[in-house]
Design a protein around this motif. Structure first.
Motif, PDB file in Angstrom:
ATOM      1  N   GLY A 203       0.829  -1.197   0.000  1.00  0.00           N
ATOM      2  CA  GLY A 203       0.000   0.000   0.000  1.00  0.00           C
ATOM      3  C   GLY A 203       0.866   1.251   0.000  1.00  0.00           C
ATOM      4  N   PHE A 204       0.304   2.346   0.424  1.00  0.00           N
ATOM      5  CA  PHE A 204       1.045   3.605   0.465  1.00  0.00           C
ATOM      6  C   PHE A 204       1.828   3.708   1.774  1.00  0.00           C
ATOM      7  CE2 PHE A 204      -2.378   4.523  -2.526  1.00  0.00           C
ATOM      8  CZ  PHE A 204      -1.659   5.089  -3.578  1.00  0.00           C
ATOM      9  N   ARG A 205       3.098   4.052   1.652  1.00  0.00           N
ATOM     10  CA  ARG A 205       3.958   4.226   2.810  1.00  0.00           C
ATOM     11  C   ARG A 205       4.928   5.379   2.543  1.00  0.00           C
ATOM     12  NH1 ARG A 205       0.804   0.989   4.238  1.00  0.00           N
ATOM     13  NH2 ARG A 205       1.077  -0.928   5.470  1.00  0.00           N
ATOM     14  N   THR A 206       5.330   6.068   3.618  1.00  0.00           N
ATOM     15  CA  THR A 206       6.427   7.020   3.475  1.00  0.00           C
ATOM     16  C   THR A 206       7.743   6.241   3.459  1.00  0.00           C
ATOM     17  OG1 THR A 206       6.906   7.339   5.829  1.00  0.00           O
ATOM     18  CG2 THR A 206       5.106   8.660   4.876  1.00  0.00           C
ATOM     19  N   MET A 207       8.840   6.950   3.211  1.00  0.00           N
ATOM     20  CA  MET A 207      10.159   6.317   3.211  1.00  0.00           C
ATOM     21  C   MET A 207      10.447   5.641   4.544  1.00  0.00           C
ATOM     22  SD  MET A 207      13.847   8.158   2.522  1.00  0.00           S
ATOM     23  CE  MET A 207      13.832   8.986   4.126  1.00  0.00           C
ATOM     24  N   MET A 208       9.856   6.159   5.625  1.00  0.00           N
ATOM     25  CA  MET A 208      10.073   5.592   6.952  1.00  0.00           C
ATOM     26  C   MET A 208       8.994   4.584   7.338  1.00  0.00           C
ATOM     27  SD  MET A 208      12.905   6.947   7.645  1.00  0.00           S
ATOM     28  CE  MET A 208      13.104   6.420   9.339  1.00  0.00           C
ATOM     29  N   GLY A 209       8.171   4.188   6.378  1.00  0.00           N
ATOM     30  CA  GLY A 209       7.202   3.125   6.616  1.00  0.00           C
ATOM     31  C   GLY A 209       5.878   3.547   7.208  1.00  0.00           C
TER      32      GLY A 209
ATOM     33  N   GLU B  99      -3.057   5.828   7.249  1.00  0.00           N
ATOM     34  CA  GLU B  99      -3.927   5.632   8.406  1.00  0.00           C
ATOM     35  C   GLU B  99      -3.195   5.941   9.710  1.00  0.00           C
ATOM     36  OE1 GLU B  99      -5.301   3.657   4.886  1.00  0.00           O
ATOM     37  OE2 GLU B  99      -3.406   3.372   5.979  1.00  0.00           O
ATOM     38  N   ASP B 100      -1.934   5.503   9.794  1.00  0.00           N
ATOM     39  CA  ASP B 100      -1.137   5.801  10.990  1.00  0.00           C
ATOM     40  C   ASP B 100      -0.892   7.300  11.123  1.00  0.00           C
ATOM     41  OD1 ASP B 100      -0.977   3.139  11.644  1.00  0.00           O
ATOM     42  OD2 ASP B 100       1.008   2.836  10.765  1.00  0.00           O
ATOM     43  N   ALA B 101      -0.631   7.939   9.987  1.00  0.00           N
ATOM     44  CA  ALA B 101      -0.387   9.381  10.005  1.00  0.00           C
ATOM     45  C   ALA B 101      -1.616  10.132  10.487  1.00  0.00           C
ATOM     46  CB  ALA B 101       0.016   9.859   8.610  1.00  0.00           C
ATOM     47  N   VAL B 102      -2.773   9.780   9.955  1.00  0.00           N
ATOM     48  CA  VAL B 102      -4.004  10.477  10.338  1.00  0.00           C
ATOM     49  C   VAL B 102      -4.269  10.310  11.825  1.00  0.00           C
ATOM     50  CG1 VAL B 102      -6.521  10.476  10.094  1.00  0.00           C
ATOM     51  CG2 VAL B 102      -5.063  10.419   8.059  1.00  0.00           C
TER      52      VAL B 102
ATOM     53  N   ARG C  79      -2.175   9.799  14.330  1.00  0.00           N
ATOM     54  CA  ARG C  79      -1.254  10.580  15.144  1.00  0.00           C
ATOM     55  C   ARG C  79      -1.521  12.076  14.982  1.00  0.00           C
ATOM     56  NH1 ARG C  79       4.330  10.207  16.858  1.00  0.00           N
ATOM     57  NH2 ARG C  79       4.101   7.951  16.735  1.00  0.00           N
ATOM     58  N   LEU C  80      -1.768  12.514  13.764  1.00  0.00           N
ATOM     59  CA  LEU C  80      -1.927  13.947  13.513  1.00  0.00           C
ATOM     60  C   LEU C  80      -3.255  14.478  14.044  1.00  0.00           C
ATOM     61  CD1 LEU C  80      -0.348  14.025   9.959  1.00  0.00           C
ATOM     62  CD2 LEU C  80       0.642  14.915  12.075  1.00  0.00           C
ATOM     63  N   LEU C  81      -4.288  13.652  14.040  1.00  0.00           N
ATOM     64  CA  LEU C  81      -5.543  14.077  14.661  1.00  0.00           C
ATOM     65  C   LEU C  81      -5.345  14.326  16.151  1.00  0.00           C
ATOM     66  CD1 LEU C  81      -8.161  11.717  12.949  1.00  0.00           C
ATOM     67  CD2 LEU C  81      -7.994  14.203  12.676  1.00  0.00           C
ATOM     68  N   ASP C  82      -4.531  13.483  16.777  1.00  0.00           N
ATOM     69  CA  ASP C  82      -4.259  13.657  18.205  1.00  0.00           C
ATOM     70  C   ASP C  82      -3.519  14.966  18.487  1.00  0.00           C
ATOM     71  OD1 ASP C  82      -5.482  11.269  18.830  1.00  0.00           O
ATOM     72  OD2 ASP C  82      -3.615  10.108  18.916  1.00  0.00           O
ATOM     73  N   LEU C  83      -2.792  15.465  17.488  1.00  0.00           N
ATOM     74  CA  LEU C  83      -2.040  16.707  17.653  1.00  0.00           C
ATOM     75  C   LEU C  83      -2.900  17.947  17.407  1.00  0.00           C
ATOM     76  CD1 LEU C  83       1.334  15.786  15.895  1.00  0.00           C
ATOM     77  CD2 LEU C  83       0.857  15.861  18.344  1.00  0.00           C
ATOM     78  N   GLY C  84      -4.116  17.747  16.929  1.00  0.00           N
ATOM     79  CA  GLY C  84      -5.030  18.862  16.741  1.00  0.00           C
ATOM     80  C   GLY C  84      -4.677  19.780  15.590  1.00  0.00           C
TER      81      GLY C  84
ATOM     82  N   LEU D  27      -7.026   8.640   2.574  1.00  0.00           N
ATOM     83  CA  LEU D  27      -6.921   9.675   3.591  1.00  0.00           C
ATOM     84  C   LEU D  27      -8.294  10.234   3.950  1.00  0.00           C
ATOM     85  CD1 LEU D  27      -3.752  11.527   2.283  1.00  0.00           C
ATOM     86  CD2 LEU D  27      -3.991  10.522   4.561  1.00  0.00           C
ATOM     87  N   ALA D  28      -9.138  10.423   2.937  1.00  0.00           N
ATOM     88  CA  ALA D  28     -10.486  10.945   3.197  1.00  0.00           C
ATOM     89  C   ALA D  28     -11.270  10.000   4.090  1.00  0.00           C
ATOM     90  CB  ALA D  28     -11.221  11.170   1.872  1.00  0.00           C
ATOM     91  N   SER D  29     -11.114   8.708   3.848  1.00  0.00           N
ATOM     92  CA  SER D  29     -11.803   7.720   4.680  1.00  0.00           C
ATOM     93  C   SER D  29     -11.290   7.760   6.115  1.00  0.00           C
ATOM     94  CB  SER D  29     -11.596   6.325   4.089  1.00  0.00           C
ATOM     95  OG  SER D  29     -12.192   5.333   4.898  1.00  0.00           O
ATOM     96  N   ALA D  30      -9.981   7.920   6.278  1.00  0.00           N
ATOM     97  CA  ALA D  30      -9.399   7.936   7.624  1.00  0.00           C
ATOM     98  C   ALA D  30      -9.803   9.198   8.390  1.00  0.00           C
ATOM     99  CB  ALA D  30      -7.877   7.839   7.531  1.00  0.00           C
ATOM    100  N   ILE D  31      -9.962  10.319   7.669  1.00  0.00           N
ATOM    101  CA  ILE D  31     -10.310  11.587   8.309  1.00  0.00           C
ATOM    102  C   ILE D  31     -11.806  11.713   8.547  1.00  0.00           C
ATOM    103  CG2 ILE D  31     -10.324  14.113   7.955  1.00  0.00           C
ATOM    104  CD1 ILE D  31      -7.693  13.786   6.438  1.00  0.00           C
ATOM    105  N   SER D  32     -12.571  10.947   7.797  1.00  0.00           N
ATOM    106  CA  SER D  32     -14.036  11.051   7.839  1.00  0.00           C
ATOM    107  C   SER D  32     -14.566  11.028   9.269  1.00  0.00           C
ATOM    108  CB  SER D  32     -14.662   9.895   7.055  1.00  0.00           C
ATOM    109  OG  SER D  32     -16.062   9.953   7.117  1.00  0.00           O
ATOM    110  N   GLY D  33     -15.473  11.950   9.546  1.00  0.00           N
ATOM    111  CA  GLY D  33     -16.085  12.022  10.862  1.00  0.00           C
ATOM    112  C   GLY D  33     -15.393  12.962  11.820  1.00  0.00           C
TER     113      GLY D  33
END
Length: 299
Positions: A184-190, A194-197, A199-204, A227-233
């Motif tokens: 699937g989609f990953r950054t260079m650091m793996g 979904e993981d990004a969303v 963590r970043l939602l927790d940061l506000g 990303l849209a699915s992960a952010i949804s809601g």
């Protein structure tokens, strides 16, 4: 007329960002002696001209020429002590081009080093570097910040904390660079979208998305959907999309982007339909691409 506050503007429909900066500097013959960021001081007329062309093309918000203007990156050019001056100059140039009715977003990119334990960089050192960058950008009059092209969650988290230490209520966009692989989609650091969303939602933060990476336009659309699915809601979080002009091919040792502006604009329309409302371009995109987006979106 005064600008609507950026945070409020995010609720009022799509906001058109700008496109690539580095390729525009090359096209204009810029020959930086100490990196692209120092051009804010060394050749400000070139930077302002790039900003002005994006504004004329339809950009409603432009990014400052400060992608690598943190003390850790600037140290490689013996410019660490000029961090705030370079960032303030970059923000002032963007503000002059944007005027009072467009937005200026302070650009913070990765430092180029690894945090402990993968590398030798201490989190406190990185936070101090990003905070100095944020102070300079704020002094130059930015409306908000983008922490972009990140591949490690630890670094983007330090970036958010650093900006908040300077401006607690700052509007912050966050963007990671993804590649497509068999899992699937990953950054260079793996890092997965979904993981990004999560963590970043927790940061506000105010926006979560992507830029750069290596993908075709079809793959960028798929990434947007994920990303849209992960952010949804989650109310109050915008989805940012700054794809490259497709996946480059190598010709004579150079990366060449084959996607045309109209083709790119069509893909952006599909990306917008998935829920992205901060829309621009990254590598390979030019003012012609932004003009095509603006026309396609009826601006």
């Amino acid at each position: 007329m005064a600008r609507t506050a950026l945070k409020e503007r995010l609720t009022q429909g799509p906001l058109i960002l700008d496109g690539g900066m580095g390729s525009q500097l090359i096209a204009r013959g810029a020959q930086p002696s100490q990196g692209n960021d120092y051009l804010n001081i060394e050749a400000p007329e070139i930077i302002q001209a790039v900003h002005a062309d994006y504004i004329a093309a339809g950009s409603q918000a432009i990014l400052t020429n400060t992608f690598g203007a943190n003390a850790i990156s600037l140290k490689r050019h013996n410019l660490a002590d000029q961090t705030e001056a370079i960032c303030t100059a970059g923000a002032q140039l963007a503000r002059q081009a944007a005027g009072e009715d467009r937005y200026v977003i302070g650009d913070i990119g990765p430092c180029g080093d690894f945090l402990e334990p993968l590398g030798l960089l201490r989190p406190q050192e990185l936070q101090e570097a990003f905070a100095a960058q944020a102070r300079g950008l704020l002094g130059g009059g930015v409306d908000g910040f983008i922490i972009e092209t990140m591949t490690a969650l630890e670094e983007i988290e330090v970036g958010v904390q650093a900006v908040r230490s300077v401006i607690p209520d700052a509007v912050i966009f966050t963007s990671m660079a993804y590649d497509r692989n068999p899992t699937g989609f990953r950054t260079m650091m793996g890092v997965s979208p979904e993981d990004a969303v999560k963590r970043l939602l927790d940061l506000g933060v105010d926006a979560i998305g992507y830029n750069c990476g290596s993908a075709t336009l079809e793959e960028y659309l798929e990434l947007t959907q994920g990303l849209a699915s992960a952010i949804s809601g989650h109310q109050g979080v915008a989805l940012l999309a700054e794809p490259n002009a497709g996946k480059p091919v190598i010709e004579d040792g150079q990366a060449v982007y084959k996607v045309a502006p109209d083709e790119f604009a069509q893909a952006i329309q599909q990306i917008k339909a998935c829920g992205a409302n901060l829309l621009g371009g990254c590598c390979g995109t030019t003012p012609a691409f932004i003009q095509a987006i603006a026309s396609a979106l009826g601006h």
